[in-house]
Design an enzyme around this catalytic site. Structure first.
Site, PDB file in Angstrom:
ATOM      1  CB  CYS B  19      -0.838   0.033   1.257  1.00  0.00           C
ATOM      2  SG  CYS B  19      -0.856  -1.516   2.127  1.00  0.00           S
ATOM      3  CG  ASN B 245       4.038   0.416   1.518  1.00  0.00           C
ATOM      4  OD1 ASN B 245       3.809  -0.644   0.945  1.00  0.00           O
ATOM      5  ND2 ASN B 245       4.676   1.415   0.950  1.00  0.00           N
ATOM      6  N   GLY B 246       4.002  -2.826   2.953  1.00  0.00           N
ATOM      7  CA  GLY B 246       5.013  -3.848   2.800  1.00  0.00           C
ATOM      8  C   GLY B 246       4.482  -5.190   3.223  1.00  0.00           C
ATOM      9  CG  MET B 490      19.693 -28.895 -19.250  1.00  0.00           C
ATOM     10  SD  MET B 490      19.162 -28.030 -20.746  1.00  0.00           S
ATOM     11  CE  MET B 490      17.869 -29.084 -21.351  1.00  0.00           C
ATOM     12  CD  GLU B 898      17.686 -12.202 -16.911  1.00  0.00           C
ATOM     13  OE1 GLU B 898      17.727 -13.196 -16.185  1.00  0.00           O
ATOM     14  OE2 GLU B 898      17.783 -11.041 -16.492  1.00  0.00           O
ATOM     15  CE  LYS B 944      18.174 -18.948 -12.888  1.00  0.00           C
ATOM     16  NZ  LYS B 944      19.474 -18.635 -13.373  1.00  0.00           N
ATOM     17  CB  CYS B1109      18.878 -29.363 -26.712  1.00  0.00           C
ATOM     18  SG  CYS B1109      19.037 -29.776 -24.972  1.00  0.00           S
ATOM     19  CB  CYS B1115      23.360 -24.755 -20.307  1.00  0.00           C
ATOM     20  SG  CYS B1115      22.160 -26.041 -20.625  1.00  0.00           S
ATOM     21  CB  CYS B1120      26.142 -26.495 -25.558  1.00  0.00           C
ATOM     22  SG  CYS B1120      24.818 -27.371 -26.400  1.00  0.00           S
TER      23      CYS B1120
END
Lengths: 482, 1488
Positions: B19, B245-246, B490, B898, B944, B1109, B1115, B1120
């Protein structure tokens, strides 16, 4: 890319131990591979990329822990590697020499595509030899159980079973009709593939583990099978496959036509100097030799014939090279050593001059595939031809040769003579006589040594279970449906 | 307000909230209506921090707390005919809408009040305007009543408050089952009004609040954003004391431990024993914290101490902390554990109004003080209608800081003043010195070291505790050799423990909890300083009893013991007579369950008899007895002792052979162990060392290998804590922060009560039979250690779903395009022995099959397929592009991952339609963002969750470095949290930001399945996402610690079903496209996912396998052999054999497969089967354990009652519209942009104008790419307080000048242009002392310039990779993870400067000579800028100072410039250790 970004499998090429040059190696029967150069085994082992799916292990009938021992070899921990090898394979130095790795572990190696496989077989061989040379021996930890098991046949299956039993504290007594252990390892496989000293060393190892060999003793002739059943807690039958496949070729009974196995056995005995077998062996010097068949036995025959100074040696096979059952590697060695190959030829008859062979009539074949299984050869009409020959060796394969006493003791066989094991509430490799277990070629028909070893190993486990020496298996069995 | 019974997978316990908050007070105690008006106005300006419900109107709740509005209250009482005395209290109470029931409730409260000696004077109705509440709000509205109570004669205010407290608590206990009764507040000093109102409409809801006589001298206020939509008026804030807040991440530990020590806490001032639970075991975390604070205050601890005890700063991290102050914190830490997690709090009791932040400072809290004695502190700057000339000071609370107003003494108290008060409360330092004993390794007698086991003993133990070779050679070895967990890659393609046909470790049933969205994980690498594993041994004392006796404790630096430490503890005279060992073995005839019950009773008796150290040990096995697993024993004993309220009287030490890795350790501690001694791990390591399999550390005795192992475990533990956002082991111990997958209720109830476990599973009998087998194995000398196979697919090990046969069959099928081969592959997969949960679900057709021609086309189905996010970097460019091409040709979408995307690919078929925005923000530029159909915010990754990513340095080649704005060869780490998402309203802000840049893209949020993910998903939908991905635990990774791959996240089947059910329940399902991914291989997988609720399907591993693969799991090594997961030139060029057609074939096969199955189900489209769980039925498993699994909660159909319609590819109804200012700018600049013409524009700006500039940047980037407006700069000048994300993703040529101040996230993702922030011309304060921009500015910036004449907040320039910035001070964690750019700090820096910084450099002015203690020494070093040899730097710095002075008019910078020669030696050059000074100089020379 910087140095650290490259990897052994990119930098180091696949290399086998030094190969003895052809002109020298055909002069005798010694093994054609020397040792790796210094550190070579380690460098070669380092090429392994340690896949998440270790295809080599999956490709090996024994599921050898190949990446794991390659790493140990790479680290120079030879004895540890040997220990690990023996965990799944009681005869690693032998499998390392004679397994068709190109069809098994190395054929499935990830690096086989694009890089050439890791030299798994050669490393296995070298490592075991080296460990044994250094005095390494399997450690036995199990206390003696007082149980005794008889093993009929000292071939790979029998030896593997003996190893497994000995490790579990069971006395293994191995009976064989021949004067030396090994079965086909000693008598079938030519020494240039497997030096007989290797088998003798292994005999010493097994004896050191407490295995007793009763040689020159044929069960059913020298000792009754019933005696075994009486004196031992269980019996393992590994009598192999010695009945040759009869091609029923006209003229095959003539002089100069030989079944492959007797030929190889006779030659082996001759080299070993154990028996005076010269009589069974035709003279080859200057002769034209044709070997019919395309399996590993055929390769053994052609290469033996070369070493017997035949004038020419031709291998005739009814399918093409790709569809040949023999190891690629063996075909290459044979070619190197001067063997000619004739593919897509089916023999029709042995041509006889008087009582002596003088040639083989062949017909060409074409391979037809129906989309399932192997392509089958079909005769091309009108393509007959004749090939001259002084000696013809028949290597169409071998069938199991079940001992004559099987029926008497309720050991069931199938139509082709193979002993029936497992299923129907029996333990794996247990025959229809609950005290009798069997494996190897006697069960499978002629097959690879490594599969015989597998059978021996697994049979030992089953026998331990039968003797209530083993625990329930972990895991799934515990939780299997009630 | 009747809660519905829990059905399916939804559980109200999973709800979160977050909040905006604020506090406003007059220091001199002058009450005013102006102050109250300001509070309401400020509240209205934070509506964007709240959530809006499914009805589109109702908010999640807001409220206000007023301090002593005496005139108004007396007026209300008078008009209601209630006479109140001189000392009176007023309260607001929610009662049942049924008047009869309400009367009962009111009577109960009155009676309690009377019994506590107070005198209730009367009730009045609080009028409520339903119209202002919104439909949902008014439908669920309670009846609101107000009570007036007089104090007992002669009672002072403290006594009166205690009486009120007791009365409230007693009434609550009495009406425990009465959900409709709730006391909002009842105090002599404060009163709270709160409602489920439309944001900003609180005052309209309550006509009371509109009265002219409403005046107060202090107020706090709060706007809530909750993940759920089931409205609950009670949970609106402020509570009686605080507004938050949190999120309290340690809430489970806090509640549990409070319950256990309830009988210890005794105050002479107030009796607690008859008040029921002191802290509510349910409700929201904030509510529990409020309860806790109440207890402390009632017991006699004052607010300044109480808040610092509950939410202490990271006092251990401060180098120069006052010793008495440190001792104050340490003293109280002996008897309480911190309430830990992101927290910004405002609190108000009768004495103080205060604002405080947690140790991480993850929530913003800006303050300002006016000349007339008012102070405001709130989530944002710019809430106040006070012009700059009246402001005397402004700032922001730093991590762990507190700001208060003493409303009685009329004093403003800053953090230092509060610290001084606390430090002086008692001679804490002396008490600790006398009482606390520390066990330090080097002081311990070496004679106590463990002696090695004989080989046969070792083998027996290893087998008994099911150690595998894989575990030994990979897990243990890495811990001891590298002092870190082993890395893998993997995903986890093995069955979860309960599905396995093998016997699996009990720990495998436990999945670690992790923070996603509603709270951030901590960064255990770069922000380690806030974390602590300090563990104490001793008996807890009474917190209200301030005495040296309470300091008699033994301290350990970590809970992982060596043999020496364990023996030392046991040898201490203090505990010599007060310890007992309990052997964890039992008679087979007893059965495991009975054995556990007996153990619990025995321990209870012992503790009652005075035993303080309880040692649970499986060290001494006895033939004939079966082992009790240490985790079962620990959990059961801990739970039992809690129930008996004995747990705080003792410590549980666990000596066990089955703890090997950090996860095992976390399980033991998470379920109650105080400390653990993993003897078998040590023994195994010694043995490995003896046999030459393990190197010891250079110069250390082999016996020290255990120390390295412990360091590895400690790192792992910190990582596991950090995933939940927990800083200290005390907040983790006993919290049970796991989801159990696959244990029967009998096991969970006895050993792990309260832990989510939703599908049943293995019973005590099953567990026992597995251990019996292991024990038998241990005694069998022939039986070697099993190989393992949980990581690699070993032939005799655990089953792997991507085993060689499956990989081979798939590759054969896609290479040939032969559908018969696909069929073979699919049949092999579909008929495998049940391995995934979905394998226990079979199709259950409800109607007859239809002809396949009537089923929608494959093309329509292919649209629902995405490839999972895999970054360029993890993958080779060849593989990455092949996948993009394949997906584009299919009409499906590929996901960039990413790592950015080469601009050369934009607009071609090689471009990924989904662009990922992850925590590292690698390559996230405005051009990247506009070249996307979907923008995916990756909150967590299946392999992960709760952790950052890593790209090893050897994979960072020139291309990767260019795209990620990094240096070749240097490893890249993404931080665990997104540094602009610490809570749900932050996510809403990022979604808003991204939508501003790219208004046409769908915004997607990627989550990982875990108990509660459905609630998170609901919050995410409310935050405005269009698409949610629920990933299974089995997702892949390019590099990740093995324990993360194996132990976090749950199967997607659970997460998907929970998400679908929760969204349907909350009426949110139709607002969002739900996707799932994780190990899907065939059409049948897709159909089952659809039936469980997925509209869309992600595939990661399968298309990679299609491209070649072979599941090598290397990896992370860059080697590879199939050229897919490598940047090695040779491997890519020669060995990548994949073609887009292979991936296309795979997806076509699957789509055709789906069509066929749809036909057999009689369904024409995928949409028809989404969520229709009656199409599945559970089938019997093949093992006993599998048969215990109950998947009924997944198949719950009862929640489909809202009759939703699945929305297709349209945009989302929940979109928060673009702000008026952004639209005006767009209109004003449109022609200039189109004509590439320069321009200059002026605007007023307010905190509600958010992400200003982003829309323009998006437009420029779309038209002109990275050039933006570089050729024709556009200057935008603003006056006022800018809202969050000012100038986010700014493009080249955009010059934004702000006169005033800005909130968080200024210039995040900036790629070019210039941002100037300068105080208003009228400002009176000194710029270098004043906060002008908020937290996490320039996060992920890749270029551009930034000048701010004032201080910046925490985490300035995190992941900056190219921007140039000049500021006059920064908070903690400045330049964290920086990989490029230049930062000049002309003032004080906070702690931990330059953590993880691998590129760029900074100049830092250090007038106070404290910087040496404030920067992080790991990766950067600092140098004085000398006159000799550093001419380049000197010139550069002077040039930047000059620019700063010119652009901002900063008087401070002008002064520094004037004195340049004198101040030069007070500047530090901060640079990565890896960069040489010479190289840096060369770079400058080139740039000059």
């Amino acid at each position: 890319m910087s140095k650290k970004d490259t990897f052994p499998f990119l930098e180091t090429r696949r290399a086998l131990p030094r190969e003895v040059p052809v002109p020298i190696r055909v002069l005798d029967y010694r093994e054609i591979h020397g040792d790796f150069a210094n550190g070579g085994a380690g460098d070669q082992a380092a090429r392994c990329i340690d896949c998440g799916n270790p295809y080599c292990s999956w490709g090996c009938p024994l599921h050898n822990r190949i990446p794991q021992w390659l790493k140990l070899v790479q680290q120079g921990r030879i004895e540890d590697a040997a220990t690990l090898m023996h965990e799944t394979n009681p005869l690693p130095e032998i499998c390392g020499r004679i397994c068709p790795q190109d069809r098994l572990c190395e054929g499935d190696c990830t690096l086989e595509t694009g890089f050439d496989a890791v030299t798994i077989g050669a490393i296995e061989r070298w490592t075991t030899d080296e460990a044994l040379r250094r005095g390494w021996r399997p450690t036995l930890t199990a206390p003696a159980t007082g149980k005794r098991v008889a093993i009929v046949g000292a071939g790979p299956a029998g030896l593997a079973a003996a190893d497994g039993l000995a490790r579990a504290g069971v006395q293994a007594h191995v009976y064989d009709r021949y004067e030396e252990i090994g079965g086909l390892l000693t008598f079938g496989i030519p020494p240039f593939k497997l030096d007989k000293a290797i088998v003798r060393t292994r005999r010493g190892v097994l004896e050191g583990m407490g295995v007793t060999f009763h040689l020159n003793t044929e069960i059913g002739r020298d000792t009754a099978f019933s005696t075994l059943l009486r004196d031992y807690d269980a019996v393992f039958v590994g009598t192999g496959a010695y009945t040759f496949v009869d091609g029923a070729l006209p003229g095959q009974d003539s002089t100069g036509v030989l079944p492959a196995l007797p030929f190889l056995i006779a030659n082996a005995r001759r080299i070993l100097g154990n028996h005076n077998s010269q009589a069974a062996l035709p003279q080859m010097v200057g002769k034209r030799v044709i070997v019919l068949g395309g399996g590993d036995t055929a390769m053994d025959c052609v290469r033996t014939a070369i070493r017997m100074d035949a004038e020419s040696v031709t291998c005739v096979y009814r399918r093409d090279e790709v569809n040949m059952p023999g190891s690629r590697r063996e075909v290459k060695y044979a070619r190197d050593e001067g063997v000619q190959f004739l593919f897509n030829r089916q023999p029709l008859e042995i041509i006889v001059d008087g009582n002596d062979v003088c040639g083989v009539r062949l017909i060409e074949t074409a391979l037809v595939t129906d989309g399932s299984g192997r392509a089958s050869p079909q005769i091309i009409l009108g393509s007959e031809q004749t090939l001259d020959a002084d000696v013809v060796i028949l290597a169409f394969g071998f069938r199991a040769s079940p001992p004559h006493w099987c029926d008497e003791f309720g050991i069931a066989r199938d139509a082709s003579g193979r002993l029936i094991v497992g299923a129907d509430g029996r333990l794996p490799l247990q025959t229809s006589n609950p005290h009798v277990f069997a494996g190897g070629d006697a069960v499978r028909g002629a097959d690879l040594v490594v599969r015989a070893v597998l059978d021996g190993r697994e049979a030992a486990k089953s026998m331990l279970q039968h003797l209530q020496l083993a625990l329930l298996q972990r895991g799934s069995d515990v939780l299997a449906p009630a | 307000m009747t809660p519905r019974p829990i059905r399916g997978l939804y559980d109200a316990a999973f709800e979160h909230d977050s909040c905006g908050f604020g506090l406003i007070a007059n220091i001199d105690g002058r009450a005013s209506t102006w102050l109250v008006d300001q509070a309401f106005a400020a509240l209205a300006k934070m509506s964007h921090r709240g959530g809006i419900n499914a009805d589109g109107v109702t908010g999640d709740g807001c409220g206000i707390l007023l301090y002593r509005p005496d005139v108004w209250l007396r007026g209300l009482a008078r008009e209601a005919g209630i006479a109140v005395g001189a000392r009176y209290a007023a309260g607001v109470v929610f009662v049942d809408r049924d008047p009869l029931r309400a009367a009962v409730q009111q009577k109960a409260l009155e009676r309690c009040l009377r019994e506590e000696g107070t005198r209730p004077r009367g009730w009045r109705d609080v009028p409520v305007d339903d119209g202002a509440c919104g439909p949902l709000g008014s439908a669920t509205r309670p009846c609101v009543r107000q009570i007036f109570v007089d104090a007992a004669d002669g009672a002072d205010e403290a006594q009166f408050e205690r009486a009120l407290f007791r009365a409230r608590r007693r009434a609550r206990t009495e009406l425990a089952d009465d959900e409709t009764f709730y006391t909002v507040s009842l105090s002599a000093a404060t009163i709270v009004y709160k409602a489920m109102a439309a944001p900003g409409h609180l005052r309209e809801v309550f006509p009371d609040l509109q009265r002219a006589d409403l005046a107060a001298c202090a107020a706090t206020f709060h706007q809530r954003f909750s993940t759920n939509t089931l409205p609950n008026w009670r949970l609106a804030q402020p509570f009686r004391l605080l507004a938050h807040n949190g999120e309290i991440n340690t809430i489970r530990a806090n509640r549990t431990w409070m319950a256990s020590r309830a009988n210890k806490w005794k105050s002479p001032l107030v009796e607690f024993s008859d008040l029921g639970a002191l802290v509510s075991p349910d409700g929201s975390d904030s509510q529990s914290l409020d309860n806790m604070l109440e207890v402390l205050l009632a017991g006699g601890i004052d607010l300044l101490a109480a808040m610092r005890i509950l939410i202490p700063p990271a006092y251990g991290a401060q180098e120069n902390i006052d010793e008495d102050l440190e001792a104050f914190y340490e003293y109280y830490a002996l008897h309480t554990e911190p309430w830990d997690g992101p927290a910004g709090l405002v609190i108000c009791d009768g004495r103080y109004a205060a604002c405080t932040l947690d140790r991480n400072g993850l929530r913003p809290a800006r303050w300002a003080r006016s000349a007339d004695g008012h102070i405001i502190a709130a989530s944002e700057a710019g809430l106040w209608d006070v012009s700059d000339e009246h402001i005397v000071a402004k700032g922001q609370l730093g991590p762990g800081e507190m700001l208060g107003v003493d409303l009685v003494e009329h004093a403003l108290l800053d953090s230092k003043a509060i610290d001084r008060i606390n430090a002086a409360r008692a001679p804490f330092k002396r008490w600790l010195r006398d009482g606390v004993a520390y066990l330090e390794s080097h002081l311990i007698d070496p004679g106590l070291a463990a002696e090695p086991f004989a080989p046969d003993v070792l083998a027996r133990y290893q087998k008994q505790f099911a150690l595998t070779r894989e575990e030994r050679d990979v897990v243990l070895k890495a811990l001891a050799e590298d002092e870190a967990e082993a890395t893998g890659s993997m995903g986890d393609d093995t069955p979860i423990a309960v599905m396995s046909r093998q016997s699996r470790s009990l720990y495998d049933y436990f999945r670690q909890a992790f923070a996603q969205v509603t709270n951030p994980p901590i960064d255990p690498l770069r922000e380690r300083l806030v974390m602590s594993l300090v563990t104490q041994i001793g008996q807890e004392g009474n917190v209200f009893d301030l005495s040296p006796e309470n300091a008699r404790q033994l301290m350990l630096t970590s809970p992982v013991l060596s043999q020496r430490k364990l023996r030392q503890v046991l040898a201490l005279t203090e505990y010599a007579e007060r310890q007992r060992k309990f052997d964890l073995y039992h008679d087979e005839h007893d059965g495991l369950q009975r054995a556990l019950l007996t153990l619990c009773r025995d321990v209870e008796d012992a503790v009652r008899g005075g035993v303080v150290v309880v040692l649970l040990s499986d060290r001494h096995s006895t033939p004939g007895l079966l082992p009790i697993h240490a985790l079962l024993a620990t959990g059961a004993v801990h739970a039992h002792l809690l129930k008996c309220q004995l747990r705080s009287d003792c410590n549980i030490l666990v000596e066990t052979g089955n703890m090997r890795d950090a996860h095992h350790c976390a399980c033991l501690i998470g379920f109650g162990a105080t400390a653990v001694y993993p003897y078998l791990a040590y023994q195994t390591l010694y043995d490995m060392n003896r046999r030459g399999e393990l190197r010891g550390r250079e110069g250390e005795a082999p016996s020290e290998i255990g120390r390295s192992y412990r360091r590895g475990i400690r790192k792992g533990l910190l990582k596991i804590l950090s995933k939940m956002g927990i800083s200290t082991i005390a907040g983790y111990r006993g919290a049970g922060l796991f989801e159990i997958v696959g244990l029967a209720a009998e096991v969970v109830d006895l050993c792990f009560p309260g832990t989510p476990s939703r599908i049943g599973g293995a019973t005590f009998a099953d567990i026992e039979s597995e251990y019996r087998a292991q024990l038998a194995a241990a005694r069998d000398p022939n039986y070697a250690l099993p190989a393992g196979g949980l990581m690699k697919a070993l032939p005799d090990g655990e089953f792997h779903m991507y085993n060689p046969a499956v990989v081979g069959a798939l590759q054969a099928a896609v290479r040939t395009g032969d559908v018969a081969l696909y069929r073979q592959y699919a049949d092999a997969v579909n008929t495998r022995a049940p391995s995934a949960l979905r394998d226990l679900l079979a199709l259950n057709p409800q109607s007859s099959p239809i002809k396949i021609d009537n089923v929608e086309s494959a093309a329509a189905i292919l649209k629902r397929f995405d490839s999972a996010g895999m970054s360029l970097g993890a993958l080779s460019p060849e593989a990455h592009e092949a996948l993009a091409i394949a997906m584009n040709r299919l009409g499906a979408r590929s996901n960039s991952g990413e790592g950015g995307e080469d601009p050369a690919r934009y607009g071609t078929e090689r471009s990924s339609k989904i662009k990922q925005v992850a925590s590292g923000r690698f390559g996230v530029t405005p051009t990247y963002l506009v070249n996307a159909e979907v923008l995916q915010i990756k909150i967590a990754q299946g392999a992960k969750p709760g952790e950052g990513g890593q790209l090893p340095g050897h994979k960072v080649n020139a291309l990767i470095a260019r795209l990620r704005y990094a240096k070749p060869g240097i490893g890249l780490i993404s931080p665990p949290p997104h540094h602009d998402i610490y809570s749900i309203e932050d996510l809403a802000q990022l979604i808003f930001d991204l939508r501003e840049v790219n208004p046409t893209a769908l915004i997607s949020v990627k989550l990982v399945a875990h108990a509660g993910v459905g609630t998170i998903a609901a919050g995410v939908v409310k935050a405005g996402a269009d698409l949610i991905t629920i990933s299974g635990h089995d997702g892949g990774t390019g590099a990740s610690p093995w324990s993360s791959i194996k132990y976090a996240g749950v199967p997607w089947e659970l997460g998907l079903a929970e998400t679908h059910q929760t969204l349907v329940r909350n009426g949110l399902r139709e607002r969002v496209i739900v996707q799932t991914d994780g190990g899907m291989k065939t059409g049948l997988d897709v159909v089952k996912a659809a039936i469980l609720g997925a509209d869309s399907f992600g595939f990661g591993t399968a298309p990679m396998v299609a491209l070649g693969c072979k599941y090598l799991r290397i990896c992370h090594l860059n080697s590879c052999a199939t050229g897919i997961a490598t940047q090695n030139d040779v491997l890519r060029r020669k060995h990548f054999l994949g073609a887009p057609e292979m991936a296309e074939n795979f997806f076509r096969f699957v789509a055709a497969d789906v069509r066929e199955i749809l036909a057999t189900l009689g369904a024409r489209t995928v949409a028809e089967i989404v969520g229709r769980t009656e199409l599945l039925r559970q089938i019997e498993g093949v093992t006993v354990k599998q048969r215990e699994v109950d998947l009924a909660p997944l198949l719950e159909t009862g929640v489909r009652d809202s009759g939703f319609e699945i929305r297709k590819e349209t945009s989302c109804g929940a979109r928060i519209p673009s702000g008026e200012l952004a639209l005006r700018i767009a209109a004003d600049t449109a022609q200039h942009v189109a004509d590439r013409k320069s321009g200059h524009f002026h605007y007023a700006i307010a905190n509600t104008d958010r992400a200003i500039g982003a829309r323009l940047s998006g437009e420029l980037s779309r038209r002109y790419g990275a050039d933006g407006a570089a050729h024709a700069p556009l200057t935008l000048e603003f006056r006022g307080s800018a809202g969050q994300s000012f100038a986010a993703f700014a493009a080249a040529g955009m010059h934004l000048i702000l006169h005033g101040e800005a909130n968080d996230g200024v210039g995040k993702g900036m790629a070019g242009g210039r941002i100037v922030v300068r105080p208003a011309a009228t400002a009176r304060y000194a710029s270098q002392d004043t906060t002008i921009v908020g937290n996490t500015c320039l996060y992920g910036a890749t270029g551009g310039e930034f000048y701010a004449a004032g201080r910046a907040g925490e985490r300035f320039g995190v992941r900056n990779s190219g921007a140039l910035a000049v500021v006059e001070g920064v908070g903690d964690h400045g330049c964290e993870y920086m990989t490029g750019g230049t930062v000049v700090v002309l003032g004080r820096t906070g702690l931990n400067f330059g953590a993880g910084m691998t590129g760029g450099f900074a100049y830092v002015l250090d007038l106070e000579r404290q910087f040496v203690d404030r920067y992080n020494h790991e990766l950067v070093d600092i140098h004085r800028i000398s006159l000799e040899g550093m001419e380049n730097h000197l010139q550069h710095l002077r040039g930047l100072l000059r620019s700063h002075t010119d652009l901002t008019g900063s008087a401070w910078a002008a002064k520094l410039l004037a004195d340049f020669r004198d101040v030069l030696h007070k500047f530090w050059l901060v640079k990565p250790k890896a960069a040489s000074l010479d190289a840096l100089s060369d770079e400058l020379r080139r740039a000059a």
